[in-house]
Structures are given as structure tokens and as C-alpha cells.
Enzyme design. Structure first.
Site, short mmCIF file in Angstrom:
data_model
loop_
_atom_site.label_atom_id
_atom_site.label_comp_id
_atom_site.label_asym_id
_atom_site.label_seq_id
_atom_site.Cartn_x
_atom_site.Cartn_y
_atom_site.Cartn_z
N HIS A 1 0.81 -1.22 0.00
CA HIS A 1 0.00 0.00 0.00
C HIS A 1 0.84 1.27 0.00
O HIS A 1 1.89 1.36 0.64
CB HIS A 1 -1.05 -0.01 1.11
CG HIS A 1 -0.57 0.06 2.53
ND1 HIS A 1 -0.40 1.25 3.18
CD2 HIS A 1 -0.28 -0.90 3.44
CE1 HIS A 1 -0.03 1.02 4.43
NE2 HIS A 1 0.07 -0.28 4.61
N ASP B 1 5.68 1.88 6.99
CA ASP B 1 4.37 1.28 6.76
C ASP B 1 3.65 2.14 5.72
O ASP B 1 3.08 3.16 6.06
CB ASP B 1 3.60 1.23 8.08
CG ASP B 1 2.18 0.72 7.94
OD1 ASP B 1 1.84 0.17 6.90
OD2 ASP B 1 1.42 0.88 8.92
N GLU C 1 -5.28 1.70 2.36
CA GLU C 1 -5.18 0.53 3.25
C GLU C 1 -5.44 0.94 4.69
O GLU C 1 -6.10 0.23 5.45
CB GLU C 1 -3.79 -0.10 3.11
CG GLU C 1 -3.66 -1.47 3.80
CD GLU C 1 -3.24 -1.40 5.27
OE1 GLU C 1 -3.28 -2.44 5.94
OE2 GLU C 1 -2.91 -0.30 5.77
N GLU C 2 -4.91 2.09 5.07
CA GLU C 2 -4.93 2.47 6.49
C GLU C 2 -6.32 2.83 7.00
O GLU C 2 -6.52 2.97 8.19
CB GLU C 2 -3.96 3.65 6.74
CG GLU C 2 -2.49 3.32 6.50
CD GLU C 2 -1.88 2.38 7.54
OE1 GLU C 2 -2.59 1.99 8.48
OE2 GLU C 2 -0.70 2.04 7.40
N ASP D 1 3.78 -6.10 3.75
CA ASP D 1 3.48 -5.03 4.71
C ASP D 1 4.35 -5.22 5.94
O ASP D 1 5.01 -6.24 6.09
CB ASP D 1 1.99 -5.05 5.09
CG ASP D 1 1.45 -3.68 5.46
OD1 ASP D 1 2.24 -2.81 5.89
OD2 ASP D 1 0.22 -3.48 5.35
N HIS E 1 3.41 3.00 13.15
CA HIS E 1 2.49 4.13 13.25
C HIS E 1 3.06 5.27 14.10
O HIS E 1 2.31 6.02 14.74
CB HIS E 1 1.10 3.71 13.73
CG HIS E 1 0.33 2.99 12.66
ND1 HIS E 1 -1.03 2.78 12.70
CD2 HIS E 1 0.73 2.42 11.49
CE1 HIS E 1 -1.42 2.13 11.62
NE2 HIS E 1 -0.35 1.89 10.87
#
Ligand code: CO
Ligand code: ZN
Length: 333
Positions: free
Chosen positions: A62, A164, A196-197, A219, A305
């Protein structure tokens, strides 16, 4: 060893969910000469085909990163925001964000002049975009932003915001480079996905459109190798992580076992991943159409994150090697 300049360019690009155009243009530049066909679908996914005939395999990474959207303006120079993706609120105070127009904002917490006395709630955080006390205009309701931070290294460790999942994008591009010019036994669709998130949205659309026989997501996964953290048997430097399951997806044993046997045959270091929070594009591919068996190669990553997502370059290389080992031979699971 994996191309650090490629990784730096990818992680420093701007791409909160729904605003992946800058990342997509960057990736398009890298893949145009590697793929037989490149197109963008209605959801903004960048779809790159290599080879034709044999099993159709969709490889997904992603492009988007966690971000935010301004939902109200407060005092002049201050904006309130909603999250697009799983921001970790306690990590935000003092961090910086970038808007599409280049404006840099600072995240602060209301009510305290110096040291916050409690954990923040989203409603207590703001983005300060003030310039001189007479502020108007440079940030509007609806504007999207993403965290901003430069790429850096510490030995084998690569540290950046949005590892990410730009590191997954880098693994895909490196695999395309390695496979270029080879006689491919499978029909490969490298898909750089959107949104995606916020709920693995782009990958589902792409899978429905491509109708692959198998899916592989690339990922990051979390680790259990920091002090007093034995939450999972994944560590930086331990090799490519082959997913067993996560909270949205149980990998079919045949796919997991194919990955293990290819890793062992090629001498690629690997570890097995059980992730109890979060999922990947593979969960969407697995449940697209009438069901598409899917697996995941995960890049171990600390501090997911945050603006200091940390991976090990040897693991990145192991993930590239494993993906190439899977795709260069007939895919039978
Ligand atoms: Co994420
Ligand atoms: Zn991700």
C-alpha cells in the site's frame, strides 16, 4: 543489498489515505521500464503486469500512510482534525505534519503551557499552522495532512515515518528489478494500493478487477524484541516474517508452507508471524470475488504508526529474496 536511495525517496513522499498521487507518480517512474503494462484503476491503484500466462498472482503493497483531515478551524492559525488511519495520540504532541500545499503544522495539546498532565484525547489536540498571529487561509476544512520526518539510518537499522508501507513498495520494486528479463512462469500483477490504512479499500477493488489465482501482500509487522516485550516471536534482524495469521486473515496453510519451503530451499532467513492487532491487503484479496488464497510477507518493524518506524536492512533483503524465490518459479499451492 536493498537500495537505500529508493527507500528514502519512498518514505519521504507525501501520501495520506485518498491522496496517494505523489507516491504513485514516484513509483510509476521506477516501474515504467520494468513492467509490460502499467495502468491506474478507478480507485487509484497502480497496477503493473509482468509476464503473461501461468497462474495470475497479485502482489500488493500500500502507498498510503496514516494521516489526518482538518474538520474544523479553531482560533486563527489552529485547526482540529480527524484521523485517517491509526495515529497513536501520545506520539503526536510536538510532531509535525505536512499539508498538500507544503504548509508544515505542529501538533499541540490544549490546556497546558508546558507538560501535559494526562494522555491526550483526539479532541484536545490541534494543528498549529500560525505564521504571524494574523493567520488566515493556508489551511482549510477538508485539507489532508501526514506526519513528516526525514529518513535516517543507524547501522543496519533504517528509520523513517511511513515505512508502513513504503518499505513494502520498495520490496515490490526491488523484486520487479530482479525479475526483469527473466522468463516468468506466472502472470504477475504488482499492485501499489490505496486507502489501506482506513480499511484495506484499494486492494479489494484491484483484486476484483484482476481476478488473480493467488494474492501476496507485503506489509510491516510489529516485533516482540524491545525491553519487557515478549508479545510476539518476531525480532529485527531475524529475517523475513511469513504470516501465519493476523486479526483479519488466517493464511491458508498451503500458502504459508510454500513460503517456508521456498525460504528454506534458498537459504533465506525467516520467522513466523502471529499478529493479534491489525491486518493487511491480503485480508481483502482473500475475501474478494469467490475467495482468492492469499499470504503475506511481512517486514519486521518497531514503533509502527510513529515517525520512527524502524526496520533492519537485512530483513528487507530477505523479504525481497523470498518474494523473488516465490515468483520466479511456478506458483503451486
Ligand atoms: Co499501518
Ligand atoms: Zn501497512
Amino acid at each position: 543489498m536493498a537500495d537505500k536511495a529508493l527507500i528514502q525517496a519512498l518514505v519521504e513522499a507525501w501520501g495520506p489515505p485518498g491522496h496517494e498521487h505523489e507516491v504513485r507518480a514516484l513509483i510509476e517512474g521506477y516501474v515504467r521500464d520494468l513492467a509490460d503494462e502499467v495502468r491506474v484503476d478507478s480507485s487509484g491503484n497502480l497496477i503493473c503486469r509482468m509476464g503473461s500466462g501461468g497462474k495470475k498472482i497479485m502482489i500488493a503493497a500500500h502507498m498510503d500512510e496514516i494521516g489526518m483531515v482538518v474538520n474544523t478551524l479553531d482560533k486563527p492559525g489552529f485547526a482540529r482534525f480527524t484521523m485517517t488511519g491509526g495515529l497513536i495520540l501520545v506520539s503526536l504532541i510536538g510532531n509535525r505534519v505536512r499539508f498538500a500545499n507544503g504548509t508544515i503544522g505542529t501538533i499541540g495539546m490544549e490546556g497546558s503551557a508546558l507538560i501535559p498532565t494526562k494522555l491526550p484525547t483526539l479532541a484536545e489536540l490541534f494543528i498549529d499552522f500560525s505564521e504571524n498571529g494574523n493567520d488566515s487561509g493556508s489551511v482549510q476544512v477538508g485539507d489532508a495532512a501526514a506526519l513528516t520526518r526525514n529518513f535516517t539510518t543507524r547501522g543496519d537499522r533504517l528509520i523513517a515515518k511511513s515505512m508502513d508501507d513504503r518499505i513494502g513498495c520498495a520490496v515490490a520494486i526491488e523484486a520487479m528489478r530482479a525479475l526483469k528479463g527473466k522468463n516468468l512462469p506466472n502472470e504477475l500483477y504488482f499492485v501499489f494500493t490505496t486507502q489501506e490504512e482506513v480499511g484495506i479499500r484499494g486492494a479489494r477493488v484491484a483484486a476484483n478487477g484482476i481476478a488473480p489465482d493467488y494474492g501476496i501482500a507485503l506489509d510491516v509487522t510489529a516485533t516482540g524484541d524491545t525491553p519487557k516485550n515478549n508479545s510476539m516471536a518476531i525480532r529485527l534482524g531475524g529475517g523475513a516474517a511469513i504470516k501465519v495469521l493476523d486479526s483479519g486473515h488466517i493464511v491458508p496453510p498451503a500458502i504459508k508452507n510454500l513460503m517456508i519451503s521456498r525460504a528454506e530451499a534458498a537459504g533465506i532467513p525467516y520467522q513466523l508471524e502471529i499478529l493479534t492487532g491489525g491486518s493487511t491487503d491480503a485480508a481483502a484479496i482473500q475475501t474478494a470475488l469467490s475467495g482468492i488464497p492469499s499470504g503475506v510477507i511481512s517486514i519486521p518493524c518497531r514503533y509502527v504508526h510513529t515517525t520512527s518506524e524502524t526496520v533492519d536492512i537485512n530483513d528487507v533483503q530477505a523479504c525481497i529474496d523470498l518474494l523473488v524465490a516465490l515468483l520466479a518459479q511456478p506458483f503451486e499451492a
